[in-house]
Design a protein around this motif. Sequence first.
Motif, PDB file in Angstrom:
ATOM      1  N   VAL A 219       0.819  -1.221   0.050  1.00 60.40           N
ATOM      2  CA  VAL A 219       0.097  -0.056   0.167  1.00 60.40           C
ATOM      3  C   VAL A 219       0.790   1.116   0.165  1.00 60.40           C
ATOM      4  O   VAL A 219       1.728   1.537   0.861  1.00 60.40           O
ATOM      5  N   THR A 220       0.720   2.068  -0.896  1.00 59.74           N
ATOM      6  CA  THR A 220       1.511   3.161  -0.975  1.00 59.74           C
ATOM      7  C   THR A 220       0.445   4.566  -0.701  1.00 59.74           C
ATOM      8  O   THR A 220      -0.473   4.780  -1.664  1.00 59.74           O
ATOM      9  N   PHE A 221       0.865   5.533  -0.064  1.00 52.99           N
ATOM     10  CA  PHE A 221      -0.102   6.959   0.134  1.00 52.99           C
ATOM     11  C   PHE A 221       0.483   7.701  -0.630  1.00 52.99           C
ATOM     12  O   PHE A 221       1.571   8.160  -0.778  1.00 52.99           O
ATOM     13  N   LEU A 222      -0.241   7.715  -1.777  1.00 60.27           N
ATOM     14  CA  LEU A 222      -0.035   8.892  -2.772  1.00 60.27           C
ATOM     15  C   LEU A 222      -0.191  10.339  -2.350  1.00 60.27           C
ATOM     16  O   LEU A 222       0.439  11.116  -2.652  1.00 60.27           O
ATOM     17  N   GLY A 223      -1.307  10.465  -1.624  1.00 64.86           N
ATOM     18  CA  GLY A 223      -1.568  11.653  -0.992  1.00 64.86           C
ATOM     19  C   GLY A 223      -2.193  11.358   0.299  1.00 64.86           C
ATOM     20  O   GLY A 223      -2.976  10.662   0.489  1.00 64.86           O
ATOM     21  N   THR A 224      -2.098  12.368   1.296  1.00 70.69           N
ATOM     22  CA  THR A 224      -2.560  12.371   2.745  1.00 70.69           C
ATOM     23  C   THR A 224      -3.185  13.801   2.932  1.00 70.69           C
ATOM     24  O   THR A 224      -3.317  13.864   4.097  1.00 70.69           O
ATOM     25  N   GLY A 225      -3.453  14.577   2.034  1.00 69.29           N
ATOM     26  CA  GLY A 225      -3.935  15.810   2.599  1.00 69.29           C
ATOM     27  C   GLY A 225      -5.562  15.909   2.331  1.00 69.29           C
ATOM     28  O   GLY A 225      -5.909  15.183   1.670  1.00 69.29           O
ATOM     29  N   THR A 226      -6.047  16.988   3.057  1.00 73.74           N
ATOM     30  CA  THR A 226      -7.409  17.195   2.900  1.00 73.74           C
ATOM     31  C   THR A 226      -7.339  18.048   1.270  1.00 73.74           C
ATOM     32  O   THR A 226      -6.550  18.250   0.499  1.00 73.74           O
ATOM     33  N   SER A 227      -8.789  18.683   1.089  1.00 72.73           N
ATOM     34  CA  SER A 227      -9.086  19.131  -0.109  1.00 72.73           C
ATOM     35  C   SER A 227      -8.096  20.086  -0.694  1.00 72.73           C
ATOM     36  O   SER A 227      -8.100  20.126  -1.952  1.00 72.73           O
ATOM     37  N   HIS A 228      -7.600  20.894   0.178  1.00 69.10           N
ATOM     38  CA  HIS A 228      -6.923  22.288  -0.324  1.00 69.10           C
ATOM     39  C   HIS A 228      -5.362  21.538  -0.645  1.00 69.10           C
ATOM     40  O   HIS A 228      -4.785  22.285  -1.422  1.00 69.10           O
ATOM     41  N   GLY A 229      -4.889  20.705  -0.004  1.00 70.10           N
ATOM     42  CA  GLY A 229      -3.535  19.866  -0.069  1.00 70.10           C
ATOM     43  C   GLY A 229      -2.839  20.910   0.954  1.00 70.10           C
ATOM     44  O   GLY A 229      -3.146  21.925   1.194  1.00 70.10           O
ATOM     45  N   ILE A 230      -1.639  20.515   1.282  1.00 72.14           N
ATOM     46  CA  ILE A 230      -0.763  21.316   2.156  1.00 72.14           C
ATOM     47  C   ILE A 230       0.640  21.485   1.602  1.00 72.14           C
ATOM     48  O   ILE A 230       1.235  20.411   0.827  1.00 72.14           O
ATOM     49  N   PRO A 231       1.343  22.733   1.003  1.00 74.74           N
ATOM     50  CA  PRO A 231       0.524  23.757   1.577  1.00 74.74           C
ATOM     51  C   PRO A 231      -0.510  24.417   0.936  1.00 74.74           C
ATOM     52  O   PRO A 231      -0.838  23.931  -0.057  1.00 74.74           O
ATOM     53  N   MET A 232      -1.263  24.904   1.827  1.00 73.36           N
ATOM     54  CA  MET A 232      -2.591  25.440   1.285  1.00 73.36           C
ATOM     55  C   MET A 232      -2.375  26.894   0.702  1.00 73.36           C
ATOM     56  O   MET A 232      -1.543  27.615   1.024  1.00 73.36           O
ATOM     57  N   LEU A 233      -3.025  27.204  -0.735  1.00 73.80           N
ATOM     58  CA  LEU A 233      -2.561  28.377  -1.420  1.00 73.80           C
ATOM     59  C   LEU A 233      -2.892  29.593  -0.462  1.00 73.80           C
ATOM     60  O   LEU A 233      -3.830  29.530   0.004  1.00 73.80           O
ATOM     61  N   GLY A 234      -1.767  30.565  -0.680  1.00 80.31           N
ATOM     62  CA  GLY A 234      -2.052  31.698   0.090  1.00 80.31           C
ATOM     63  C   GLY A 234      -1.891  31.787   1.608  1.00 80.31           C
ATOM     64  O   GLY A 234      -1.925  32.713   2.270  1.00 80.31           O
ATOM     65  N   CYS A 235      -1.556  30.491   2.007  1.00 79.33           N
ATOM     66  CA  CYS A 235      -1.201  30.302   3.532  1.00 79.33           C
ATOM     67  C   CYS A 235       0.200  30.374   4.000  1.00 79.33           C
ATOM     68  O   CYS A 235       0.957  29.857   3.423  1.00 79.33           O
ATOM     69  N   GLY A 236       0.452  31.131   5.092  1.00 80.81           N
ATOM     70  CA  GLY A 236       1.788  31.380   5.558  1.00 80.81           C
ATOM     71  C   GLY A 236       1.992  30.607   6.922  1.00 80.81           C
ATOM     72  O   GLY A 236       3.098  31.024   7.688  1.00 80.81           O
ATOM     73  N   CYS A 237       1.066  29.641   7.401  1.00 81.09           N
ATOM     74  CA  CYS A 237       1.190  29.285   8.529  1.00 81.09           C
ATOM     75  C   CYS A 237       2.396  28.299   8.743  1.00 81.09           C
ATOM     76  O   CYS A 237       3.026  28.090   7.918  1.00 81.09           O
ATOM     77  N   LYS A 238       2.674  28.091  10.190  1.00 78.21           N
ATOM     78  CA  LYS A 238       3.909  27.046  10.507  1.00 78.21           C
ATOM     79  C   LYS A 238       3.957  25.790   9.749  1.00 78.21           C
ATOM     80  O   LYS A 238       4.952  25.448   9.467  1.00 78.21           O
TER      81      LYS A 238
END
Length: 250
Positions: A3-22
């Motif tokens: 089993v290979t995890f191709l992606g593990t992010g929510t709908s925006h993906g990380i980094p989220m566009l426009g976000c400068g959070c830690k």
Amino acid sequence: MKVTFLGTGTSHGIPMLGCGCKVCTSPDPRNRRMRPSVLLQHDKQIIIDTCPDFRTQLIRHPIKRLDAVLFTHWHADHILGLDDLRPFNYWQSGAIPIYGNAQTLERIRKVFAYIFDPIPYEGAPNVRTQLIEGPFDVDGLAVEPLQVFHGKSEILGFKIGDFAYITDASFIPETTLAQVRNIGCLVLNALRYQPHPTHFNLEQSIQHIEKIQPGRAFLTHIAHQLDHQEVENTLPAHVRIAYDGLALEL
Ligand SMILES: [Zn+2]
Ligand SMILES: [Zn+2]
Ligand SMILES: [Zn+2]
């Protein structure tokens, strides 16, 4: 099975566009997450969900043949990579079966109407919809659909052998809990710390893992409020956060 995890992010993906959070600016590569999908490799190669990052994911994890796609549900972060199945039509003959429940297949037919034209244009992927109404098999590989709820929508998880994949759940019926109880390896969604109307937060996800008692569990569909290492430090040893590229041999 691998089993290979191709992606593990929510709908925006990380980094989220426009976000400068830690987390979005973190140097830890495990905090960079594409949209959610897994590749299952046994005799057959199966993808669960074709997310918008599908092409990039399969450049990172190249395969020459794709035997089937299983869809959990029709939301954009789970289906929008469907057109990128086309190269596989070049390498292999026949339509690629795509499995989903009635609502998912109906939405896919609407969103990708050009694929289902009576005479599709020559650039459309060649797929064959397969309605999931109960347990089925992909060329001999047995798959059990798992009924879960995503807000009010009834969506699907999948159980294959000793592996279960459930994403985007906010409620798991008792019958489904019974299907996966004590499973060897469970993947379950955990969005963030705060509650959310249509996704388990971290606390709810952990509570369900305690109920299910899997041998080990991996969290997916992660939002940018969760720093990989920070959360992992608080988890029991048999529960880990998945990250893009993580591969498990089952
Ligand atoms: Zn999702
Ligand atoms: Zn952020
Ligand atoms: Zn969703």
